[in-house]
Design a protein around this motif. Structure first.
Motif, PDB file in Angstrom:
ATOM      1  N   ARG A  19       0.835  -1.204   0.000  1.00  0.00           N
ATOM      2  CA  ARG A  19       0.000   0.000   0.000  1.00  0.00           C
ATOM      3  C   ARG A  19       0.870   1.255   0.000  1.00  0.00           C
ATOM      4  O   ARG A  19       0.553   2.240  -0.677  1.00  0.00           O
ATOM      5  CB  ARG A  19      -0.920  -0.006   1.216  1.00  0.00           C
ATOM      6  N   ASN A  20       1.974   1.232   0.736  1.00  0.00           N
ATOM      7  CA  ASN A  20       2.899   2.367   0.704  1.00  0.00           C
ATOM      8  C   ASN A  20       3.486   2.546  -0.688  1.00  0.00           C
ATOM      9  O   ASN A  20       3.613   3.665  -1.190  1.00  0.00           O
ATOM     10  CB  ASN A  20       4.029   2.149   1.717  1.00  0.00           C
ATOM     11  N   GLY A  21       3.852   1.420  -1.320  1.00  0.00           N
ATOM     12  CA  GLY A  21       4.410   1.503  -2.672  1.00  0.00           C
ATOM     13  C   GLY A  21       3.408   2.038  -3.670  1.00  0.00           C
ATOM     14  O   GLY A  21       3.752   2.833  -4.550  1.00  0.00           O
ATOM     15  N   LEU A  22       2.144   1.612  -3.542  1.00  0.00           N
ATOM     16  CA  LEU A  22       1.095   2.136  -4.415  1.00  0.00           C
ATOM     17  C   LEU A  22       0.911   3.634  -4.206  1.00  0.00           C
ATOM     18  O   LEU A  22       0.737   4.395  -5.167  1.00  0.00           O
ATOM     19  CB  LEU A  22      -0.217   1.405  -4.147  1.00  0.00           C
ATOM     20  N   ALA A  23       0.941   4.075  -2.945  1.00  0.00           N
ATOM     21  CA  ALA A  23       0.791   5.502  -2.657  1.00  0.00           C
ATOM     22  C   ALA A  23       1.956   6.304  -3.228  1.00  0.00           C
ATOM     23  O   ALA A  23       1.765   7.396  -3.766  1.00  0.00           O
ATOM     24  CB  ALA A  23       0.684   5.720  -1.142  1.00  0.00           C
ATOM     25  N   MET A  24       3.184   5.769  -3.119  1.00  0.00           N
ATOM     26  CA  MET A  24       4.346   6.446  -3.699  1.00  0.00           C
ATOM     27  C   MET A  24       4.215   6.545  -5.206  1.00  0.00           C
ATOM     28  O   MET A  24       4.488   7.591  -5.805  1.00  0.00           O
ATOM     29  CB  MET A  24       5.624   5.694  -3.329  1.00  0.00           C
ATOM     30  N   CYS A  25       3.798   5.449  -5.828  1.00  0.00           N
ATOM     31  CA  CYS A  25       3.590   5.438  -7.280  1.00  0.00           C
ATOM     32  C   CYS A  25       2.521   6.456  -7.672  1.00  0.00           C
ATOM     33  O   CYS A  25       2.696   7.235  -8.615  1.00  0.00           O
ATOM     34  CB  CYS A  25       3.201   4.036  -7.724  1.00  0.00           C
ATOM     35  N   GLY A  26       1.412   6.477  -6.924  1.00  0.00           N
ATOM     36  CA  GLY A  26       0.340   7.423  -7.214  1.00  0.00           C
ATOM     37  C   GLY A  26       0.733   8.857  -6.978  1.00  0.00           C
ATOM     38  O   GLY A  26       0.268   9.771  -7.674  1.00  0.00           O
ATOM     39  N   ASP A  27       1.604   9.088  -5.995  1.00  0.00           N
ATOM     40  CA  ASP A  27       2.057  10.435  -5.687  1.00  0.00           C
ATOM     41  C   ASP A  27       2.996  10.970  -6.758  1.00  0.00           C
ATOM     42  O   ASP A  27       3.053  12.177  -7.013  1.00  0.00           O
ATOM     43  CB  ASP A  27       2.770  10.431  -4.329  1.00  0.00           C
ATOM     44  N   TYR A  28       3.750  10.078  -7.390  1.00  0.00           N
ATOM     45  CA  TYR A  28       4.804  10.486  -8.315  1.00  0.00           C
ATOM     46  C   TYR A  28       4.330  10.628  -9.760  1.00  0.00           C
ATOM     47  O   TYR A  28       4.585  11.632 -10.419  1.00  0.00           O
ATOM     48  CB  TYR A  28       5.955   9.486  -8.246  1.00  0.00           C
ATOM     49  N   LEU A  29       3.627   9.610 -10.269  1.00  0.00           N
ATOM     50  CA  LEU A  29       3.252   9.602 -11.686  1.00  0.00           C
ATOM     51  C   LEU A  29       2.116  10.584 -11.948  1.00  0.00           C
ATOM     52  O   LEU A  29       1.059  10.496 -11.344  1.00  0.00           O
ATOM     53  CB  LEU A  29       2.840   8.201 -12.114  1.00  0.00           C
ATOM     54  N   SER A  30       2.347  11.508 -12.845  1.00  0.00           N
ATOM     55  CA  SER A  30       1.336  12.506 -13.178  1.00  0.00           C
ATOM     56  C   SER A  30       0.676  12.156 -14.507  1.00  0.00           C
ATOM     57  O   SER A  30       1.033  11.173 -15.163  1.00  0.00           O
ATOM     58  CB  SER A  30       1.963  13.895 -13.266  1.00  0.00           C
ATOM     59  N   ALA A  31      -0.276  12.991 -14.904  1.00  0.00           N
ATOM     60  CA  ALA A  31      -0.965  12.765 -16.175  1.00  0.00           C
ATOM     61  C   ALA A  31      -0.001  12.889 -17.354  1.00  0.00           C
ATOM     62  O   ALA A  31      -0.284  12.369 -18.440  1.00  0.00           O
ATOM     63  CB  ALA A  31      -2.115  13.754 -16.330  1.00  0.00           C
ATOM     64  N   ALA A  32       1.128  13.566 -17.136  1.00  0.00           N
ATOM     65  CA  ALA A  32       2.118  13.692 -18.211  1.00  0.00           C
ATOM     66  C   ALA A  32       2.639  12.328 -18.643  1.00  0.00           C
ATOM     67  O   ALA A  32       2.982  12.122 -19.813  1.00  0.00           O
ATOM     68  CB  ALA A  32       3.265  14.579 -17.752  1.00  0.00           C
ATOM     69  N   THR A  33       2.705  11.381 -17.701  1.00  0.00           N
ATOM     70  CA  THR A  33       3.175  10.042 -18.057  1.00  0.00           C
ATOM     71  C   THR A  33       2.177   9.343 -18.965  1.00  0.00           C
ATOM     72  O   THR A  33       2.556   8.685 -19.940  1.00  0.00           O
ATOM     73  CB  THR A  33       3.401   9.208 -16.787  1.00  0.00           C
ATOM     74  N   LEU A  34       0.897   9.485 -18.652  1.00  0.00           N
ATOM     75  CA  LEU A  34      -0.141   8.823 -19.453  1.00  0.00           C
ATOM     76  C   LEU A  34      -0.351   9.494 -20.795  1.00  0.00           C
ATOM     77  O   LEU A  34      -0.470   8.817 -21.824  1.00  0.00           O
ATOM     78  CB  LEU A  34      -1.457   8.814 -18.671  1.00  0.00           C
TER      79      LEU A  34
END
Length: 530
Positions: A56-71
């Motif tokens: 869950r911490n890893g998912l939160a870190m991933c969600g905190d970092y990746l922005s719409a610019a990546t998608l």
């Protein structure tokens, strides 16, 4: 920002996206209210529930970092420039290695709520000026990144409505900004964590499923996918070779190197990422969480690369560029071809949720720095009560959200990616040298920290002001003016070494910190203290 005369998404997709987005917002807002801190404890508001699992911490870190610019942006870059776009994606994934190997453990062991606490433990002199300078850098970085997210929401809306009116732009920014304020001001870290986990799960699932659909269309043969992408790119085999975007000359190559330095080094010093590193309860949980984040971010970047190549192979670069010269529409056009209105709506909703999650983390990080470092330690000199500091943090979140909305409305024509990359460059030029010197150099002093923070910030901003980002280029803020003497769009290649040099120079020219201060700090950085 994308400017289109007509939308690239049909009305059914727009209606489905609206329903999905409102459903996610309602659910996450309700959950944020339920999980919001019930007591006036700043630890719960800043760091939330520290009993979360590494996944869950890893998912939160991933969600905190990746922005719409990546998608949107990264897939578009791959669709239009091929190899160079894939190389850009590699920097996004590799950046987490810097965090894992250099920053994560010692920062978590020596920090409390913010980086200012780490610096206060490390430096015995001039703590208040250092916290003030750090709060200024944090506010600059987070506001720039927040404005990039809000401007990006208008760019995304453009994919549905075409060129939006001033009222539509304002409504979009205000709605997104208001929801972000609620997440950060009321939900605190628990509320922000929930939306980031939801966003990470949606992002990973969405891009993976779409990438699988692309591979299935080409019979799971990567060679077929690459050959079709090269054939439909209009560039032939050059599409799969370096130099299509960043090989026009020495300046272009240096610009790419500068951008990659800012991304790889800036991640470790982004305020909202550093707050996330302080949240795990133990070093073991932190280490496993960062490994999860690395794996998840790499998976998303791999899928984004496949989507970019798939968009070119299926649609062709000419079709993508005709709809949107920046390529941001590539993934939505591909989704419509592969899965019709339903898949288009899912990815569009995902992009909006991504904006919300990143913006919530940024707002919370800025509010925490202003409340804890500036108000609690500089203004109140550590005498503020937890209730008082928590009230200031909530108020700061609201103020920062409103400030971000106003700046986004004023600068809506700015390129959101440029704003985000400037934030990365400032973080790598000002905060990273201070953090690295504090953790690993015995001779580092408060004067060095001040010079590194203020000098790195000033150098980054000045170089951008006098770069093609602001003037002397068709896509500049002031294309008709010409006062650009710095040739690169990203200042990292100059400002990052300048930040380290200023930190070294300030420390060498000042009186050393007491020997026992660093020794105590070093023990804590290795052993930790909960």
């Amino acid at each position: 920002m994308v400017r289109l005369g007509a939308s690239v998404v049909d009305r059914l997709s727009l209606q489905l996206t609206l329903v999905l987005f409102l459903s996610v917002v309602v659910v996450t807002l309700f959950t944020a209210l339920l999980t919001a801190p019930q007591r006036d404890e700043i630890g719960e508001f800043y760091l939330g529930n520290r009993t979360m699992s590494p996944l869950r911490n890893g998912l939160a870190m991933c969600g905190d970092y990746l922005s719409a610019a990546t998608l949107l942006g990264s897939t578009g870059l791959v669709a239009l420039t091929g190899y160079d776009g894939l190389l850009y994606l590699c920097g996004t994934a590799v950046a987490w290695m810097m965090v894992l190997l250099l920053i994560a453990e010692p920062l978590r062991n020596t920090g409390r709520f913010t980086l200012g606490d780490t610096l206060a433990t490390r430096l015995s002199r001039m703590q208040r000026p250092v916290r003030l300078a750090l709060a200024l850098c944090t506010l600059t970085i987070t506001v720039l990144y927040l404005v990039a997210q809000l401007v990006g929401s208008v760019a995304l809306l453009t994919q549905f409505t075409g060129e939006p009116s001033a009222a539509t732009r304002a409504l979009c920014v205000v709605v997104i900004g208001t929801v972000v304020i609620v997440y950060a001001a009321i939900g605190g870290m628990p509320g922000a964590t929930f939306i980031q986990i939801v966003k990470a799960v949606m992002l990973i699932s969405g891009v993976t499923v779409t990438a699988v659909m692309v591979l299935h269309r080409f019979d799971w043969n990567i060679e077929n996918l690459l050959a079709a992408a090269a054939d439909n790119s209009g560039q032939g085999t050059r599409f799969l070779e370096p130099g299509l975007r960043y090989g026009a000359g020495v300046t272009s190559k240096l610009d790419f190197l500068s951008l990659q330095l800012a991304i790889v080094l800036g991640l470790a010093a982004l305020p909202h990422v550093m707050m996330r590193l302080l949240a795990p309860k133990s070093v073991d949980v932190l280490r496993t969480s960062v490994v999860w984040a690395m794996g998840l971010v790499s998976l998303v970047c791999l899928a984004a690369g496949i989507l970019g190549l798939g968009a070119t192979a299926v649609l062709g670069s000419e079709t993508i560029a005709r709809n949107d010269r920046t390529g941001n529409a590539a993934v939505l056009l591909l989704a419509h071809d592969l899965g019709g209105a339903v898949l288009t709506a899912l990815l569009s909703c995902l992009a909006f949720v991504t904006l919300l999650a990143v913006a919530a983390g940024l707002t919370l990080a800025a509010a925490s720095s202003l409340a804890h470092d500036l108000y609690g330690e500089v203004i109140r000199r550590g005498r503020a009560t937890e209730t008082e500091e928590l009230a200031v943090a909530r108020l700061a979140a609201a103020v920062i959200g409103v400030l971000g909305m106003l700046l986004a409305l004023v600068s809506w024509g700015a390129n959101s990616a440029t704003l985000a990359f400037l934030a990365f460059a400032i973080a790598a030029s000002a905060i990273l040298p201070t953090l690295v010197f504090s953790l690993f150099w015995r001779r580092f002093t408060a004067q060095g920290a001040l010079l590194s923070l203020c000098g790195g910030l000033l150098c980054s901003v000045v170089l951008v002001v006098f770069s093609p980002v602001v003037s002397a280029a068709p896509a500049a803020l002031y294309p008709d003016a010409d006062f650009a003497w710095f040739p690169l769009q990203n200042p990292g290649i100059v400002s990052i070494p300048a930040g380290f040099l200023l930190g070294w120079l300030g420390s060498i020219l000042s009186r050393p910190e007491p020997k026992e201060t660093y020794e105590d700090f070093e023990v804590r950085s290795l052993v930790g203290a909960d």
